[in-house]
Write a protein that holds these residues in place. Structure first.
Motif, PDB file in Angstrom:
ATOM      1  N   GLU A  31      13.902  62.781  42.094  1.00 44.55           N
ATOM      2  CA  GLU A  31      15.295  62.811  41.645  1.00 44.55           C
ATOM      3  C   GLU A  31      15.348  62.879  40.127  1.00 44.55           C
ATOM      4  O   GLU A  31      14.915  61.955  39.450  1.00 44.55           O
ATOM      5  CB  GLU A  31      16.017  61.554  42.138  1.00 44.55           C
ATOM      6  CG  GLU A  31      17.489  61.504  41.837  1.00 44.55           C
ATOM      7  CD  GLU A  31      18.129  60.270  42.415  1.00 44.55           C
ATOM      8  OE1 GLU A  31      18.243  59.262  41.688  1.00 44.55           O
ATOM      9  OE2 GLU A  31      18.495  60.296  43.608  1.00 44.55           O
ATOM     10  N   PRO A  32      15.887  63.963  39.547  1.00 42.90           N
ATOM     11  CA  PRO A  32      15.882  64.128  38.082  1.00 42.90           C
ATOM     12  C   PRO A  32      16.772  63.108  37.382  1.00 42.90           C
ATOM     13  O   PRO A  32      17.932  62.914  37.749  1.00 42.90           O
ATOM     14  CB  PRO A  32      16.433  65.549  37.884  1.00 42.90           C
ATOM     15  CG  PRO A  32      16.277  66.223  39.207  1.00 42.90           C
ATOM     16  CD  PRO A  32      16.446  65.147  40.229  1.00 42.90           C
ATOM     17  N   SER A  33      16.211  62.462  36.366  1.00 44.78           N
ATOM     18  CA  SER A  33      16.963  61.557  35.499  1.00 44.78           C
ATOM     19  C   SER A  33      16.739  61.995  34.060  1.00 44.78           C
ATOM     20  O   SER A  33      15.601  61.976  33.573  1.00 44.78           O
ATOM     21  CB  SER A  33      16.510  60.106  35.680  1.00 44.78           C
ATOM     22  OG  SER A  33      16.823  59.626  36.970  1.00 44.78           O
ATOM     23  N   ALA A  34      17.807  62.415  33.386  1.00 44.63           N
ATOM     24  CA  ALA A  34      17.698  62.869  32.002  1.00 44.63           C
ATOM     25  C   ALA A  34      17.662  61.675  31.058  1.00 44.63           C
ATOM     26  O   ALA A  34      18.335  60.664  31.271  1.00 44.63           O
ATOM     27  CB  ALA A  34      18.869  63.778  31.662  1.00 44.63           C
ATOM     28  N   VAL A  35      16.868  61.813  29.996  1.00 48.20           N
ATOM     29  CA  VAL A  35      16.764  60.762  28.981  1.00 48.20           C
ATOM     30  C   VAL A  35      17.194  61.354  27.641  1.00 48.20           C
ATOM     31  O   VAL A  35      16.554  62.257  27.114  1.00 48.20           O
ATOM     32  CB  VAL A  35      15.325  60.222  28.874  1.00 48.20           C
ATOM     33  CG1 VAL A  35      15.249  59.106  27.831  1.00 48.20           C
ATOM     34  CG2 VAL A  35      14.839  59.720  30.231  1.00 48.20           C
ATOM     35  N   HIS A  53      23.232  70.740  35.757  1.00 48.11           N
ATOM     36  CA  HIS A  53      21.892  71.262  36.047  1.00 48.11           C
ATOM     37  C   HIS A  53      21.027  70.249  36.798  1.00 48.11           C
ATOM     38  O   HIS A  53      19.800  70.332  36.770  1.00 48.11           O
ATOM     39  CB  HIS A  53      21.214  71.706  34.754  1.00 48.11           C
ATOM     40  CG  HIS A  53      21.786  72.988  34.206  1.00 48.11           C
ATOM     41  ND1 HIS A  53      22.950  73.021  33.481  1.00 48.11           N
ATOM     42  CD2 HIS A  53      21.355  74.279  34.323  1.00 48.11           C
ATOM     43  CE1 HIS A  53      23.214  74.276  33.153  1.00 48.11           C
ATOM     44  NE2 HIS A  53      22.278  75.049  33.647  1.00 48.11           N
ATOM     45  N   GLY A  54      21.673  69.300  37.472  1.00 43.01           N
ATOM     46  CA  GLY A  54      20.933  68.485  38.423  1.00 43.01           C
ATOM     47  C   GLY A  54      20.572  67.079  38.032  1.00 43.01           C
ATOM     48  O   GLY A  54      19.893  66.391  38.799  1.00 43.01           O
ATOM     49  N   ALA A  55      21.004  66.609  36.854  1.00 41.22           N
ATOM     50  CA  ALA A  55      20.662  65.240  36.454  1.00 41.22           C
ATOM     51  C   ALA A  55      21.475  64.240  37.271  1.00 41.22           C
ATOM     52  O   ALA A  55      22.702  64.201  37.172  1.00 41.22           O
ATOM     53  CB  ALA A  55      20.921  65.037  34.968  1.00 41.22           C
ATOM     54  N   GLU A  56      20.802  63.450  38.086  1.00 41.26           N
ATOM     55  CA  GLU A  56      21.487  62.431  38.875  1.00 41.26           C
ATOM     56  C   GLU A  56      21.841  61.224  38.014  1.00 41.26           C
ATOM     57  O   GLU A  56      22.867  60.577  38.209  1.00 41.26           O
ATOM     58  CB  GLU A  56      20.617  62.002  40.054  1.00 41.26           C
ATOM     59  CG  GLU A  56      20.343  63.109  41.069  1.00 41.26           C
ATOM     60  CD  GLU A  56      21.610  63.597  41.750  1.00 41.26           C
ATOM     61  OE1 GLU A  56      22.600  62.828  41.812  1.00 41.26           O
ATOM     62  OE2 GLU A  56      21.611  64.747  42.238  1.00 41.26           O
ATOM     63  N   LYS A  57      20.978  60.917  37.054  1.00 39.45           N
ATOM     64  CA  LYS A  57      21.240  59.848  36.088  1.00 39.45           C
ATOM     65  C   LYS A  57      21.034  60.398  34.680  1.00 39.45           C
ATOM     66  O   LYS A  57      20.256  61.330  34.470  1.00 39.45           O
ATOM     67  CB  LYS A  57      20.289  58.667  36.301  1.00 39.45           C
ATOM     68  CG  LYS A  57      20.550  57.844  37.540  1.00 39.45           C
ATOM     69  CD  LYS A  57      19.609  56.633  37.567  1.00 39.45           C
ATOM     70  CE  LYS A  57      19.824  55.793  38.814  1.00 39.45           C
ATOM     71  NZ  LYS A  57      18.879  54.641  38.848  1.00 39.45           N
ATOM     72  N   VAL A  58      21.730  59.789  33.721  1.00 36.27           N
ATOM     73  CA  VAL A  58      21.531  60.118  32.315  1.00 36.27           C
ATOM     74  C   VAL A  58      21.326  58.807  31.566  1.00 36.27           C
ATOM     75  O   VAL A  58      22.260  58.006  31.414  1.00 36.27           O
ATOM     76  CB  VAL A  58      22.728  60.880  31.715  1.00 36.27           C
ATOM     77  CG1 VAL A  58      22.483  61.167  30.232  1.00 36.27           C
ATOM     78  CG2 VAL A  58      22.983  62.178  32.472  1.00 36.27           C
ATOM     79  N   TYR A  59      20.096  58.565  31.154  1.00 27.32           N
ATOM     80  CA  TYR A  59      19.800  57.376  30.359  1.00 27.32           C
ATOM     81  C   TYR A  59      20.109  57.690  28.901  1.00 27.32           C
ATOM     82  O   TYR A  59      19.582  58.655  28.334  1.00 27.32           O
ATOM     83  CB  TYR A  59      18.336  56.981  30.514  1.00 27.32           C
ATOM     84  CG  TYR A  59      17.981  56.463  31.890  1.00 27.32           C
ATOM     85  CD1 TYR A  59      18.410  55.207  32.310  1.00 27.32           C
ATOM     86  CD2 TYR A  59      17.225  57.237  32.774  1.00 27.32           C
ATOM     87  CE1 TYR A  59      18.088  54.728  33.578  1.00 27.32           C
ATOM     88  CE2 TYR A  59      16.904  56.767  34.041  1.00 27.32           C
ATOM     89  CZ  TYR A  59      17.340  55.509  34.436  1.00 27.32           C
ATOM     90  OH  TYR A  59      17.021  55.053  35.692  1.00 27.32           O
ATOM     91  N   ALA A 162      25.300  60.077  36.427  1.00 26.00           N
ATOM     92  CA  ALA A 162      25.700  58.697  36.144  1.00 26.00           C
ATOM     93  C   ALA A 162      25.013  58.198  34.878  1.00 26.00           C
ATOM     94  O   ALA A 162      23.788  58.270  34.763  1.00 26.00           O
ATOM     95  CB  ALA A 162      25.334  57.807  37.328  1.00 26.00           C
ATOM     96  N   ARG A 163      25.799  57.706  33.941  1.00 27.15           N
ATOM     97  CA  ARG A 163      25.236  57.302  32.641  1.00 27.15           C
ATOM     98  C   ARG A 163      24.867  55.822  32.620  1.00 27.15           C
ATOM     99  O   ARG A 163      25.556  54.981  33.180  1.00 27.15           O
ATOM    100  CB  ARG A 163      26.220  57.634  31.522  1.00 27.15           C
ATOM    101  CG  ARG A 163      26.410  59.119  31.335  1.00 27.15           C
ATOM    102  CD  ARG A 163      27.540  59.457  30.377  1.00 27.15           C
ATOM    103  NE  ARG A 163      27.329  58.916  29.046  1.00 27.15           N
ATOM    104  CZ  ARG A 163      28.096  59.236  27.995  1.00 27.15           C
ATOM    105  NH1 ARG A 163      29.095  60.093  28.149  1.00 27.15           N
ATOM    106  NH2 ARG A 163      27.864  58.708  26.817  1.00 27.15           N
ATOM    107  N   GLU A 164      23.754  55.547  31.952  1.00 30.59           N
ATOM    108  CA  GLU A 164      23.284  54.171  31.791  1.00 30.59           C
ATOM    109  C   GLU A 164      22.688  54.030  30.393  1.00 30.59           C
ATOM    110  O   GLU A 164      21.808  54.785  30.005  1.00 30.59           O
ATOM    111  CB  GLU A 164      22.226  53.844  32.844  1.00 30.59           C
ATOM    112  CG  GLU A 164      21.690  52.428  32.761  1.00 30.59           C
ATOM    113  CD  GLU A 164      20.680  52.129  33.849  1.00 30.59           C
ATOM    114  OE1 GLU A 164      19.746  51.331  33.586  1.00 30.59           O
ATOM    115  OE2 GLU A 164      20.803  52.689  34.960  1.00 30.59           O
ATOM    116  N   SER A 165      23.185  53.043  29.651  1.00 28.75           N
ATOM    117  CA  SER A 165      22.700  52.829  28.282  1.00 28.75           C
ATOM    118  C   SER A 165      21.389  52.056  28.298  1.00 28.75           C
ATOM    119  O   SER A 165      21.224  51.106  29.074  1.00 28.75           O
ATOM    120  CB  SER A 165      23.740  52.066  27.459  1.00 28.75           C
ATOM    121  OG  SER A 165      24.918  52.835  27.310  1.00 28.75           O
TER     122      SER A 165
END
Length: 315
Positions: A31-35, A53-59, A162-165
């Motif tokens: 599952e792609p998670s962008a950082v 473009h498929g990021a399920e999460k964005v850290y 979904a964004r997470e700091s």
């Protein structure tokens, strides 16, 4: 499904195409998670494109402290410890390779560098100057993979985004301080690793002034301009445009080589291009071994004719 961390490559709030390639490749592993690592507010500019473009999460790791090298390493190290990803994907650029090497050492993970294919069973490398394709797989830690720009075809698909700091760890025990940054000036043409079309010139161009024939053809195609090591060493074109083993590795849709003999050093950086067109007056030039289309002739006659034809087709 395990997360796959993708380090977002961005400049001035603009996502580089290579990031979308990484998000596509990540889906083969999990599952792609962008950082996102950058100045405060940068994630707001990037979030939509990442989700598309498929990021399920964005850290989101934002900081105004930019006086130390590679802040991405600390962020990724912390995330590796907390989410235990299936892999970490990073663009195989100069900065990306620096980050990947440091991260692999810190996390005790295998490093797979300059990859041209990613799959559930391992990765593919183009090795020995592109003469062979090798399959490899990391056996320790969380694989850190750098992917050659242009090697993966982008497939857009919606992700939750979904964004997470997350916190940017403070640099400790540092011996160097960054006092300023100045981006390379590349003009209005596409950046080499972002371009879908590249026109490169070699020693056969003959001089810096005559490189205008390369630039003219490139501009008619909306392409980036590249140069072989021989051309750069001869002072024909600036070093940041060098394509090859000691320059930039590229995989555009179309690569046109003008006056390039095709030494193994140059071929190592471009022969994974989807279509290669070579123009050289020497019919024995090694570049023809990897070219899809070859023209034995004078580049100063061929290139202007090609440019004229392209201009006609566009009008």
């Amino acid at each position: 499904m395990a997360e796959v961390l993708v380090l977002v490559d961005h400049v001035d709030g603009q996502i580089k195409k290579t990031t979308y390639e990484l998000l596509t490749a990540a889906r083969a592993l999990g599952e792609p998670s962008a950082v996102v690592v950058g100045a405060a507010g940068v994630a707001d500019k990037l979030a939509e494109g990442l989700a598309e473009h498929g990021a399920e999460k964005v850290y989101v790791a934002e900081t105004d402290s930019t006086d130390f090298l590679a802040p991405e390493v600390g962020v990724l190290e912390s995330l590796v410890g907390s989410v235990s990803p299936a892999a970490v994907l990073i663009t195989a650029s100069a900065n990306g390779k620096e980050t990947a090497g440091r991260l692999a050492v810190r996390t005790g993970s295998g490093l797979l560098s300059d990859v041209v294919g990613v799959g559930a069973d391992g990765v593919s490398h183009s090795v020995f100057g592109g003469a062979y394709t090798a399959e490899a797989k990391a056996t320790s830690g969380h694989p850190v993979i750098t992917v050659r720009p242009g090697a993966i075809d982008i497939e857009a698909t919606a992700g939750a985004g979904a964004r997470e700091s997350v916190e940017v760890p403070a640099a400790s025990g540092r011996q160097a301080t960054v006092t300023g940054r100045e981006p390379l000036q590349g003009g209005s043409r596409p950046e080499l690793t972002e371009a879908t079309v590249i026109v490169s010139g070699g020693r056969g161009v003959g001089s810096a002034d005559d490189f205008s024939v390369v630039e003219g053809l490139a501009d008619s195609l909306g392409a980036a301009v590249g140069a072989s090591r021989a051309a750069v060493d001869s002072g024909y074109y600036p070093p940041q445009f060098q394509v090859g083993q000691t320059g930039k590795s590229v995989s555009p849709q179309l690569y046109i080589a003008l006056g390039i003999s095709g030494a193994i050093q140059h071929r190592a950086g471009m022969q994974t291009s989807k279509t290669i067109v070579a123009v050289n007056k020497d019919e024995e030039a090694p570049i023809f071994e990897v070219a899809d289309f070859g023209i034995v002739g004078d580049l100063f006659k061929v290139a202007p004719q090609l440019q004229d034809e392209v201009t006609k087709r566009k009008s």
